[in-house]
Design a protein around this motif. Structure first.
Motif, mmCIF file in Angstrom:
data_model
loop_
_atom_site.group_PDB
_atom_site.id
_atom_site.type_symbol
_atom_site.label_atom_id
_atom_site.label_comp_id
_atom_site.label_asym_id
_atom_site.label_seq_id
_atom_site.Cartn_x
_atom_site.Cartn_y
_atom_site.Cartn_z
ATOM 1 N N UNK A 121 -48.979 35.020 -28.121
ATOM 2 C CA UNK A 121 -48.912 33.878 -27.049
ATOM 3 C C UNK A 121 -47.624 34.206 -26.194
ATOM 4 N N UNK A 122 -47.836 33.685 -24.974
ATOM 5 C CA UNK A 122 -46.855 33.788 -23.990
ATOM 6 C C UNK A 122 -45.644 32.856 -24.374
ATOM 7 N N UNK A 123 -44.513 33.196 -24.176
ATOM 8 C CA UNK A 123 -43.158 32.499 -24.162
ATOM 9 C C UNK A 123 -43.252 31.602 -22.947
ATOM 10 N N UNK A 124 -43.221 30.396 -22.976
ATOM 11 C CA UNK A 124 -42.850 29.595 -21.836
ATOM 12 C C UNK A 124 -41.433 29.077 -21.569
ATOM 13 N N UNK A 125 -40.747 29.232 -22.647
ATOM 14 C CA UNK A 125 -39.440 28.583 -22.497
ATOM 15 C C UNK A 125 -39.257 27.442 -23.501
ATOM 16 N N UNK A 126 -37.886 27.080 -23.830
ATOM 17 C CA UNK A 126 -37.505 26.146 -24.790
ATOM 18 C C UNK A 126 -37.302 24.769 -23.961
ATOM 19 N N UNK A 127 -37.787 23.729 -24.192
ATOM 20 C CA UNK A 127 -37.309 22.258 -23.571
ATOM 21 C C UNK A 127 -35.942 21.984 -24.460
ATOM 22 N N UNK A 128 -35.193 20.938 -23.910
ATOM 23 C CA UNK A 128 -33.941 20.768 -24.423
ATOM 24 C C UNK A 128 -34.300 19.994 -25.945
ATOM 25 N N UNK A 129 -35.289 19.457 -26.282
ATOM 26 C CA UNK A 129 -35.544 18.897 -27.547
ATOM 27 C C UNK A 129 -35.819 19.978 -28.561
ATOM 28 N N UNK A 130 -36.405 21.119 -28.223
ATOM 29 C CA UNK A 130 -36.540 22.202 -28.940
ATOM 30 C C UNK A 130 -35.174 22.849 -29.257
ATOM 31 N N UNK A 131 -34.244 23.031 -28.492
ATOM 32 C CA UNK A 131 -33.129 23.547 -28.598
ATOM 33 C C UNK A 131 -32.252 22.480 -29.706
ATOM 34 N N UNK A 132 -32.493 21.330 -29.256
ATOM 35 C CA UNK A 132 -31.644 20.389 -30.299
ATOM 36 C C UNK A 132 -32.019 20.253 -31.661
ATOM 37 N N UNK A 133 -33.339 20.579 -31.905
ATOM 38 C CA UNK A 133 -33.784 20.662 -33.186
ATOM 39 C C UNK A 133 -33.353 21.990 -33.860
ATOM 40 N N UNK A 134 -33.234 23.020 -33.193
ATOM 41 C CA UNK A 134 -32.499 24.242 -33.684
ATOM 42 C C UNK A 134 -31.239 23.809 -34.302
ATOM 43 N N UNK A 135 -30.455 23.321 -33.273
ATOM 44 C CA UNK A 135 -29.038 23.016 -33.507
ATOM 45 C C UNK A 135 -28.912 22.005 -34.698
ATOM 46 N N UNK A 136 -29.878 21.196 -34.683
ATOM 47 C CA UNK A 136 -29.815 19.950 -35.953
ATOM 48 C C UNK A 136 -30.114 20.760 -37.063
ATOM 49 N N UNK A 137 -31.266 21.863 -37.100
ATOM 50 C CA UNK A 137 -31.265 22.529 -38.253
ATOM 51 C C UNK A 137 -30.121 23.328 -38.833
ATOM 52 N N UNK A 138 -29.302 23.929 -37.810
ATOM 53 C CA UNK A 138 -28.388 24.873 -38.241
ATOM 54 C C UNK A 138 -27.272 23.577 -38.955
ATOM 55 N N UNK A 139 -27.101 22.497 -38.302
ATOM 56 C CA UNK A 139 -26.101 21.398 -38.810
ATOM 57 C C UNK A 139 -26.622 21.072 -40.184
ATOM 58 N N UNK A 140 -27.818 20.603 -40.495
ATOM 59 C CA UNK A 140 -28.422 20.436 -41.735
ATOM 60 C C UNK A 140 -28.220 21.595 -42.746
ATOM 61 N N UNK A 141 -28.225 22.563 -42.524
ATOM 62 C CA UNK A 141 -28.282 23.697 -43.148
ATOM 63 C C UNK A 141 -26.529 23.860 -43.854
ATOM 64 N N UNK A 142 -25.799 23.329 -43.248
ATOM 65 C CA UNK A 142 -24.367 23.393 -43.377
ATOM 66 C C UNK A 142 -23.613 21.914 -43.631
ATOM 67 N N UNK A 143 -24.602 20.958 -44.320
ATOM 68 C CA UNK A 143 -24.040 19.805 -44.745
ATOM 69 C C UNK A 143 -22.849 19.724 -45.524
ATOM 70 N N UNK A 144 -22.947 20.510 -46.602
ATOM 71 C CA UNK A 144 -22.009 20.680 -47.641
ATOM 72 C C UNK A 144 -20.636 21.172 -47.042
ATOM 73 N N UNK A 145 -20.640 21.884 -45.851
ATOM 74 C CA UNK A 145 -19.550 22.547 -45.421
ATOM 75 C C UNK A 145 -18.828 21.740 -44.324
ATOM 76 N N UNK A 146 -19.659 21.079 -43.718
ATOM 77 C CA UNK A 146 -18.783 20.154 -42.467
ATOM 78 C C UNK A 146 -18.431 18.770 -42.669
ATOM 79 N N UNK A 147 -17.475 18.254 -42.141
ATOM 80 C CA UNK A 147 -17.105 16.927 -42.110
ATOM 81 C C UNK A 147 -18.160 16.121 -41.585
ATOM 82 N N UNK A 148 -18.381 14.931 -42.221
ATOM 83 C CA UNK A 148 -19.449 13.736 -41.777
ATOM 84 C C UNK A 148 -19.297 13.461 -40.493
#
Length: 193
Positions: A121-148
């Protein structure tokens, strides 16, 4: 080596045929893909076991959020030329074969050669919310390492993009991530009691 990291989803298969879906930042060097999975990891064990993986480029960011919140059952299709599977929602995929493994105590470097590639399928680009979800997923993957406080500040900032540009898919993914943060906080508070 290119130091730019691209967020993708890697699918692998265990010796017993069990598929595994994991978000992973990758680097590209010439025509090869460089993976650096942490030890121990299912992705690393599967690649060492059968020497194959599939790199999936997806726009459905629920896959990223789902993987870090325990939702790894996504529709899959058989790979074309290797022992493996690809995500059905992949915009495109590259089938990879292990060409070189440089061991490391924490993060081995796997140079993966491209065996086959296809666009679906063609790639039409990410909207800001999609980028936010990816960044949020990275944060969640590091909850044990990062300060609250850092997690809270970054999640609050990312919430702005969710509020302004999210579709139903991104709202669902964001809900999974915020639930994961809340569960982590509850378990941390219980262990401190």
């Amino acid at each position: 080596m290119n130091d730019v990291i691209y967020e993708t989803v890697i699918t692998t298969v265990a010796a017993d045929g069990t598929p595994h879906v994991a978000p992973m930042g990758v680097r590209y060097k010439d025509n090869d893909v460089i993976l650096m999975p942490f030890k121990p990891s299912t992705t690393l064990a599967n690649i060492v076991g059968n020497r194959h993986a599939v790199l999936n480029i997806v726009a459905d960011t629920r896959v990223f959020a789902g993987a870090v919140t325990g939702r790894r059952a996504w529709p899959l299709q058989p790979a074309e030329r290797i022992e493996g599977v690809r995500l059905s929602c992949a915009l495109n995929h590259a089938e990879l074969e292990l060409a070189e493994l440089q061991d490391d105590a924490q993060r081995p470097v796997l140079r993966m050669a491209r065996v086959f590639e296809a666009s679906h399928r063609p790639y039409v680009g990410f909207n800001r919310a999609q980028a936010a979800v990816i960044e949020g997923a990275i944060l969640v993957s590091r909850l044990r390492m990062l300060p609250a406080a850092k997690v809270d500040a970054e999640m609050a900032y990312l919430q702005i993009a969710i509020d302004k540009t999210a579709s139903a898919e991104e709202h669902e993914a964001w809900g999974w991530l915020t639930e994961a943060v809340a569960r982590h906080r509850e378990s941390t508070q219980e262990s401190q009691s």
